[in-house]
Design an enzyme around this catalytic site. Structure first.
Site, PDB file in Angstrom:
ATOM      1  N   ASP A   1      66.774  61.754  25.276  1.00 19.54           N
ATOM      2  CA  ASP A   1      65.400  62.073  25.685  1.00 19.54           C
ATOM      3  C   ASP A   1      64.847  60.934  26.533  1.00 19.54           C
ATOM      4  O   ASP A   1      63.646  60.670  26.517  1.00 19.54           O
ATOM      5  CB  ASP A   1      64.548  62.292  24.436  1.00 19.54           C
ATOM      6  CG  ASP A   1      63.217  62.942  24.759  1.00 19.54           C
ATOM      7  OD1 ASP A   1      62.274  62.821  23.949  1.00 19.54           O
ATOM      8  OD2 ASP A   1      63.097  63.559  25.843  1.00 19.54           O
TER       9      ASP A   1
ATOM     10  N   LYS B   1      66.201  61.024  32.814  1.00 22.18           N
ATOM     11  CA  LYS B   1      67.011  62.242  32.943  1.00 22.18           C
ATOM     12  C   LYS B   1      68.270  61.982  33.770  1.00 22.18           C
ATOM     13  O   LYS B   1      69.285  62.630  33.565  1.00 22.18           O
ATOM     14  CB  LYS B   1      66.181  63.377  33.543  1.00 22.18           C
ATOM     15  CG  LYS B   1      64.861  63.616  32.784  1.00 22.18           C
ATOM     16  CD  LYS B   1      65.023  63.603  31.256  1.00 22.18           C
ATOM     17  CE  LYS B   1      63.715  63.402  30.523  1.00 22.18           C
ATOM     18  NZ  LYS B   1      63.893  63.094  29.070  1.00 22.18           N
TER      19      LYS B   1
ATOM     20  N   ASP C   1      67.149  66.847  25.409  1.00 21.27           N
ATOM     21  CA  ASP C   1      65.836  67.422  25.726  1.00 21.27           C
ATOM     22  C   ASP C   1      65.701  67.558  27.251  1.00 21.27           C
ATOM     23  O   ASP C   1      66.392  66.885  28.020  1.00 21.27           O
ATOM     24  CB  ASP C   1      64.718  66.508  25.190  1.00 21.27           C
ATOM     25  CG  ASP C   1      63.340  67.165  25.295  1.00 21.27           C
ATOM     26  OD1 ASP C   1      62.342  66.436  25.382  1.00 21.27           O
ATOM     27  OD2 ASP C   1      63.270  68.412  25.310  1.00 21.27           O
ATOM     28  N   ASN C   2      64.817  68.460  27.689  1.00 19.16           N
ATOM     29  CA  ASN C   2      64.406  68.546  29.097  1.00 19.16           C
ATOM     30  C   ASN C   2      65.497  68.949  30.077  1.00 19.16           C
ATOM     31  O   ASN C   2      65.470  68.531  31.236  1.00 19.16           O
ATOM     32  CB  ASN C   2      63.830  67.199  29.564  1.00 19.16           C
ATOM     33  CG  ASN C   2      62.775  66.680  28.645  1.00 19.16           C
ATOM     34  OD1 ASN C   2      62.922  65.601  28.075  1.00 19.16           O
ATOM     35  ND2 ASN C   2      61.688  67.418  28.479  1.00 19.16           N
TER      36      ASN C   2
ATOM     37  N   GLU D   1      57.000  70.879  26.215  1.00 14.02           N
ATOM     38  CA  GLU D   1      56.050  70.571  25.140  1.00 14.02           C
ATOM     39  C   GLU D   1      54.607  70.885  25.538  1.00 14.02           C
ATOM     40  O   GLU D   1      54.141  70.527  26.603  1.00 14.02           O
ATOM     41  CB  GLU D   1      56.158  69.103  24.696  1.00 14.02           C
ATOM     42  CG  GLU D   1      56.160  68.069  25.788  1.00 14.02           C
ATOM     43  CD  GLU D   1      57.559  67.681  26.238  1.00 14.02           C
ATOM     44  OE1 GLU D   1      58.479  68.498  26.137  1.00 14.02           O
ATOM     45  OE2 GLU D   1      57.715  66.572  26.753  1.00 14.02           O
TER      46      GLU D   1
HETATM   47  O1  LIG Z   1      60.668  61.208  31.423  1.00 10.73           O
HETATM   48  C1  LIG Z   1      60.710  61.681  30.283  1.00 10.73           C
HETATM   49  N1  LIG Z   1      61.245  60.984  29.289  1.00 10.73           N
HETATM   50  C2  LIG Z   1      61.881  59.702  29.545  1.00 10.73           C
HETATM   51  C3  LIG Z   1      60.904  58.517  29.568  1.00 10.73           C
HETATM   52  C4  LIG Z   1      61.570  57.353  28.875  1.00 10.73           C
HETATM   53  C5  LIG Z   1      62.150  56.305  29.753  1.00 10.73           C
HETATM   54  C6  LIG Z   1      63.243  55.589  29.097  1.00 10.73           C
HETATM   55  C7  LIG Z   1      64.305  55.041  29.743  1.00 10.73           C
HETATM   56  C8  LIG Z   1      65.233  54.401  28.886  1.00 10.73           C
HETATM   57  C9  LIG Z   1      66.413  53.708  29.225  1.00 10.73           C
HETATM   58  N2  LIG Z   1      67.188  53.114  28.286  1.00 10.73           N
HETATM   59  C10 LIG Z   1      66.837  53.186  26.982  1.00 10.73           C
HETATM   60  C11 LIG Z   1      65.674  53.843  26.585  1.00 10.73           C
HETATM   61  C12 LIG Z   1      64.878  54.462  27.560  1.00 10.73           C
HETATM   62  S1  LIG Z   1      63.373  55.318  27.404  1.00 10.73           S
HETATM   63  C13 LIG Z   1      60.109  63.022  30.004  1.00 10.73           C
HETATM   64  C14 LIG Z   1      59.265  63.590  30.972  1.00 10.73           C
HETATM   65  C15 LIG Z   1      58.681  64.836  30.743  1.00 10.73           C
HETATM   66  C16 LIG Z   1      57.798  65.448  31.779  1.00 10.73           C
HETATM   67  C17 LIG Z   1      56.894  64.663  32.486  1.00 10.73           C
HETATM   68  C18 LIG Z   1      56.075  65.239  33.441  1.00 10.73           C
HETATM   69  C19 LIG Z   1      56.136  66.610  33.700  1.00 10.73           C
HETATM   70  F1  LIG Z   1      55.321  67.164  34.596  1.00 10.73           F
HETATM   71  C20 LIG Z   1      57.030  67.401  32.993  1.00 10.73           C
HETATM   72  C21 LIG Z   1      57.852  66.820  32.032  1.00 10.73           C
HETATM   73  C22 LIG Z   1      58.904  65.521  29.535  1.00 10.73           C
HETATM   74  C23 LIG Z   1      59.751  64.959  28.586  1.00 10.73           C
HETATM   75  O2  LIG Z   1      59.991  65.605  27.406  1.00 10.73           O
HETATM   76  C24 LIG Z   1      60.366  63.724  28.805  1.00 10.73           C
HETATM   77  O3  LIG Z   1      61.195  63.231  27.847  1.00 10.73           O
HETATM   78 MG   LIG Z   2      61.655  64.779  26.452  1.00 10.53          MG
END
Ligand SMILES: O=C(NCCCCc1cc2cnccc2s1)c1cc(-c2ccc(F)cc2)cc(O)c1O
Ligand SMILES: [Mg+2]
Length: 214
Positions: free
Chosen positions: A141, A144, A169-170, A199
């Site tokens: 999660d 992406k 997810d996603n 979500e």
């Molecule tokens: O980006 C998303 N999740 C990732 C952000 C965490 C970054 C990390 C990088 C990293 C690297 N190494 C270790 C740990 C980590 S944590 C995300 C985005 C949407 C979304 C946003 C806008 C929209 F209009 C529509 C959907 C929905 C979702 O459910 C998501 O999960």
């Molecule tokens: Mg997500």
């Protein structure tokens, strides 16, 4: 100074959830995100699919990539058997700080280790740093475009065993096309798509469950 959305989410948990009651923490976050501010938690609809996969797998060792505020971390940990553990990686230190407090409010800190830093650096160190042999369940999660490279890294580091489950997810929104293509066409995986919604919205999204065949 202005508060951040994760800080407001934490305050909603501390105001509306009962200490030591993970389900009330999950409910408080979902209510906050539906009634006040959208946030990128896996949410209640996809969360039910996550719950059913966790209950079916009954994992002892779980890896979560992408903690954010700890919503899915709490959902997963609340379903784990007594000695089971979850290691969750978060890149953003501010998110990690909030997640630790949400996890503490749920009373699940003994089952959860929040680790800060990029997945590409931490995955190769899992065995030596945390004494992990293999993961029974991985919940993807995070970024992406890191789902595919990190899956290959998990394979190369011998962190997956025959029967390990990847739950992503996603896979529709924002989307992970290269990852989907890989797990759906590789002879090393058996994949299944669980159609749902992004979500707290009506947009399509879904979870992809993939069994590593070894
Ligand atoms: O980006 C998303 N999740 C990732 C952000 C965490 C970054 C990390 C990088 C990293 C690297 N190494 C270790 C740990 C980590 S944590 C995300 C985005 C949407 C979304 C946003 C806008 C929209 F209009 C529509 C959907 C929905 C979702 O459910 C998501 O999960
Ligand atoms: Mg997500």
């Amino acid at each position: 100074t202005q508060s951040t959305r994760p800080q407001r989410l934490l305050h909603a948990v501390q105001k509306n959830a009962t200490r030591g009651d993970p389900r009330s923490v999950v409910k408080a976050i979902d209510n906050f995100c539906r009634q006040k501010e959208w946030a990128m938690n896996v949410g209640d609809e996809k969360g039910c699919i996550l719950d059913s996969v966790v209950s079916e797998v009954n994992p002892v060792t779980v890896l979560e990539l992408g903690t954010y505020c700890g919503y899915s971390t709490v959902r997963i940990a609340s379903l784990l058997p007594p000695r089971a553990k979850i290691i969750t990686l978060e890149f953003n230190p501010d998110y990690a700080k909030i997640a630790r407090q949400v996890i503490a409010w749920a009373g699940l800190e003994d089952k959860i280790q929040v680790v800060e830093g990029p997945s590409g650096e931490w995955i190769p160190k899992m065995k030596e740093q945390f004494g992990v042999k293999t993961f029974d369940l991985v919940f993807l999660d995070h970024w992406k475009d890191r789902y595919l490279p990190d899956t290959k890294l998990l394979e190369d580091c011998g962190l997956l065993r025959k029967g390990s489950i990847l739950l992503a997810d996603n896979v529709i929104c924002p989307g992970t096309p290269d990852y989907l293509e890989y797990v759906r066409n590789s002879p090393r995986y058996k994949s299944q798509y669980f159609k749902s919604h992004l979500e707290y919205t009506k947009a399509e999204d879904g979870l992809e469950k993939s069994v590593f065949l070894g």
